[in-house]
Design an enzyme around this catalytic site. Structure first.
Site, PDB file in Angstrom:
ATOM      1  N   ASP A 296      49.687 -15.931 -29.646  1.00 10.86           N
ATOM      2  CA  ASP A 296      48.977 -16.136 -28.394  1.00 10.86           C
ATOM      3  C   ASP A 296      47.655 -15.373 -28.392  1.00 10.86           C
ATOM      4  OD1 ASP A 296      49.214 -17.167 -25.618  1.00 10.86           O
ATOM      5  OD2 ASP A 296      48.928 -15.043 -25.173  1.00 10.86           O
TER       6      ASP A 296
ATOM      7  N   THR B  35      43.380 -19.131 -27.005  1.00 10.17           N
ATOM      8  CA  THR B  35      42.794 -19.009 -28.338  1.00 10.17           C
ATOM      9  C   THR B  35      41.540 -19.878 -28.404  1.00 10.17           C
ATOM     10  OG1 THR B  35      45.087 -18.933 -29.088  1.00 10.17           O
ATOM     11  CG2 THR B  35      43.405 -18.979 -30.783  1.00 10.17           C
TER      12      THR B  35
ATOM     13  N   ASP C 289      52.896 -20.371 -20.901  1.00  5.69           N
ATOM     14  CA  ASP C 289      51.819 -21.321 -21.225  1.00  5.69           C
ATOM     15  C   ASP C 289      52.219 -22.727 -20.796  1.00  5.69           C
ATOM     16  OD1 ASP C 289      50.408 -19.307 -22.380  1.00  5.69           O
ATOM     17  OD2 ASP C 289      50.349 -20.144 -24.404  1.00  5.69           O
TER      18      ASP C 289
END
Ligand code: ADP
Ligand code: MG
Length: 549
Positions: free
Chosen positions: A66, A100, A398
């Site tokens: 992550d 990211t 997420d």
């Protein structure tokens, strides 16, 4: 003399040991730091991305894929690195996923800006160009995005799987099971605002975790899981059709603030005093019984004597429950949190089909489940080790973010770099219509977007340049715009057919945040740091202010 004028220019006196970087030096350094941070997370992008193992000062180990977590654990010091960490956090808050991506994109925008600076383009021109490009990209994104019907579970399932796909949480079967759990949770807590828009308060989905078992044992609980035990061994451990009282008060005798002194001179007086205390506690418990509660959760403490009376009345009680859990309990069970026992009545109570204490990996936890249409639910994550449950938690949060985003906005785009290649293509054509040097920045913006398919293909072991060229060619035809990196086949592929869908919000937020970060960093032409490593390491202070080129 704090400030001085020298030939009309301002002179700053810096404290000893302070460092200062000016103009191009500041910009060069900052750009290099931004790129370095982006490079640190690059290899983690996508389903074929690698994990990082991070070890803290205390020796705690985190294994993650992550972006936000990697940067956070790295404890970066440089202010520009901190800006990069911040955009990952913003991305997390706003879209729940894509952390990211946003950092890689910001790094690439900085790289492009660096090249333009070398060619003598002024930072403000680059900033302006980037702003125009981000606006245009957002417009194109919205135009090309597809409508997601929030009742279409197959789209939600695909979005969930793509979001989860990039982290190592288990087999495909496990992933499918987890994504179903997330979708169910989001659908359970979603609500409509005053204007009739669907929204999801992600905090209402409690993610609880405990190492033990396997990730496949992860469960959906239609209620709240409280990481606390039942207060007293004499109380029931399990109550069906529970009527739940939520108290924000102590079942204790309040000790007065004033230093009161009670003089007890005989055993009888002592006895009477204790009896009085006991009676007061008994009264409290009676009020709870009278309201017909069979389960009590309180945010505060419960006196031993009160525990005894509660146990005698067959009431299951849990004390010192966190405020956030109390709020979730209220939403799940449909109860009202009461601050005075005189206020407590049957209509304040909530309902759960089952309240039960269970021993999980050696620790007692209280399950409040089978609530009727709960407005707060729990996902209980299990997994072989602490690292596994931690990463599963990051992944599921997420996925909660991704599924929530697409339900709220009702729009999704194609992943696998297809969207980025399409945007780059359209931005390049658009750049040609813009006179002035800003068009150079718009072109760099387009180049920067293509970093996503490049990194995805690299991580799959493909040749990044070849893949990008193939994708660009494919995208020239109208039907070709669905093509992205099929990382499992090591080829380019139709993302629509493969079901690689992502919420529009992830991409849009990433583009805005990344360009904003690049703009902020580019605007700096003077860095003064009082944390220099001693006088010798400092740039000369007190020099007249330099000019950016
Ligand atoms: P982020 O932290 O930015 O979400 P991830 O590691 O989750 O980073 O990777 C997201 C990227 O991986 C997106 O660009 C997405 O389109 C891509 N991706 C995810 N699943 C697939 C897939 N099955 N095929 C191709 N690309 C994928
Ligand atoms: Mg992701």
């Amino acid at each position: 003399m704090p400030e001085n004028q020298l030939g009309g220019q301002q002179v700053l006196y810096l404290p000893e040991g302070a460092t200062r970087l000016l103009g191009r030096d500041a910009q060069r350094t900052n750009i290099a730091v931004g790129i370095a941070v982006a490079n640190a997370v690059k290899s983690a992008l996508g389903p074929k991305g690698m994990d990082k193992m991070l070890v803290s000062d205390l020796g705690d180990i985190t294994i993650t894929n992550d972006g936000a977590t990697i940067l956070e654990e790295m404890n970066v010091e440089h202010p520009v690195a901190k800006i990069m960490v911040d955009i990952a956090k913003t991305q997390d808050k706003e879209a729940g996923d894509g952390t990211t991506t946003v950092v890689i994109l910001a790094g690439e925008l900085l790289r492009g800006a660096g090249e333009l600076l070398e060619q003598g383009v002024h930072p403000s021109t680059i900033i302006k160009g980037y702003k125009i490009a981000a606006e245009k990209a957002s417009g194109v994104l919205n135009e090309t995005s597809k409508k997601a019907d929030s009742t279409d579970s197959s789209i939600l399932q695909k979005i969930a799987l793509v979001s989860m796909g990039s982290k190592n949480v288990g087999s495909d079967e496990t992933k499918a099971q987890l994504s179903k759990i997330v979708i169910k949770s989001v659908e359970q807590v979603m609500d409509k605002d005053a204007r009739g828009n669907t929204y999801i308060d992600r905090d209402l989905i409690k993610v609880e975790k405990k190492a033990g078992g396997t990730v496949g044992d992860t469960a959906f609980i239609s209620g709240v899981l409280i990481d606390k035990e039942v207060a007293h061994p004499g109380m029931p451990k399990s109550i069906k059709n529970a009527k739940i009282a939520l108290l924000d008060l102590a079942l204790e005798i309040e000790k007065t603030e004033v230093d009161a002194k009670i003089e007890i001179t005989s055993p009888e007086q002592m006895q009477a005093f204790l009896q009085q205390e006991e009676r007061m506690l008994k009264d409290m418990v009676e009020k709870i019984s009278k309201a017909k509660a069979t389960v009590v959760f309180t945010q505060k403490g419960i006196d031993d004597v009160a525990q005894h009376f509660l146990a005698k009345s067959g009431i299951l009680a849990v004390r010192r429950v966190k405020k956030s859990d109390m709020e979730k309990l209220a939403k799940a069970a449909g109860a009202r949190i009461v601050t005075s026992l005189d206020d407590l009545s049957e209509k304040d109570l909530g309902y759960a089909g089952l309240v039960e204490e269970r021993k999980i990996s050696g620790e007692q936890m209280t399950f409040v489940e089978d609530c009727k249409n709960p407005k707060s639910v729990t996902i209980f994550i299990r997994g072989g080790t602490q690292q596994v449950v931690d990463e599963a938690e990051r992944s599921l949060t997420d996925v909660i973010g991704a599924v929530s985003s697409v339900i709220e906005d009702g729009k999704f785009v194609l992943g696998g770099g297809a969207t980025e290649v399409d945007l780059a293509d359209k931005l390049r054509s658009y750049a040609n219509t813009i006179g002035g040097r800003e068009q150079l920045a718009i072109q760099k913006f387009a180049d920067a977007l293509e970093i996503i398919p490049k990194v995805l293909s690299e991580s799959a072991g493909m040749d990044a340049i070849d893949t990008l060229v193939q994708l660009r060619n494919k995208h020239r035809s109208k039907e070709g715009t669905v093509y992205g990196v099929d990382i499992f086949k090591n080829a380019i592929g139709d993302m629509n057919r493969l079901g690689v869908y992502e919420p529009l919000r992830i991409k849009e937020q990433a583009i805005y945040s990344a360009s904003e970060a690049a703009e902020i960093i580019l605007r700096i032409d003077d860095m003064i740091s009082s944390k220099g490593k001693g006088p010798s390491g400092g740039a000369p202070g007190g020099m007249p202010g330099g000019e950016a080129d």
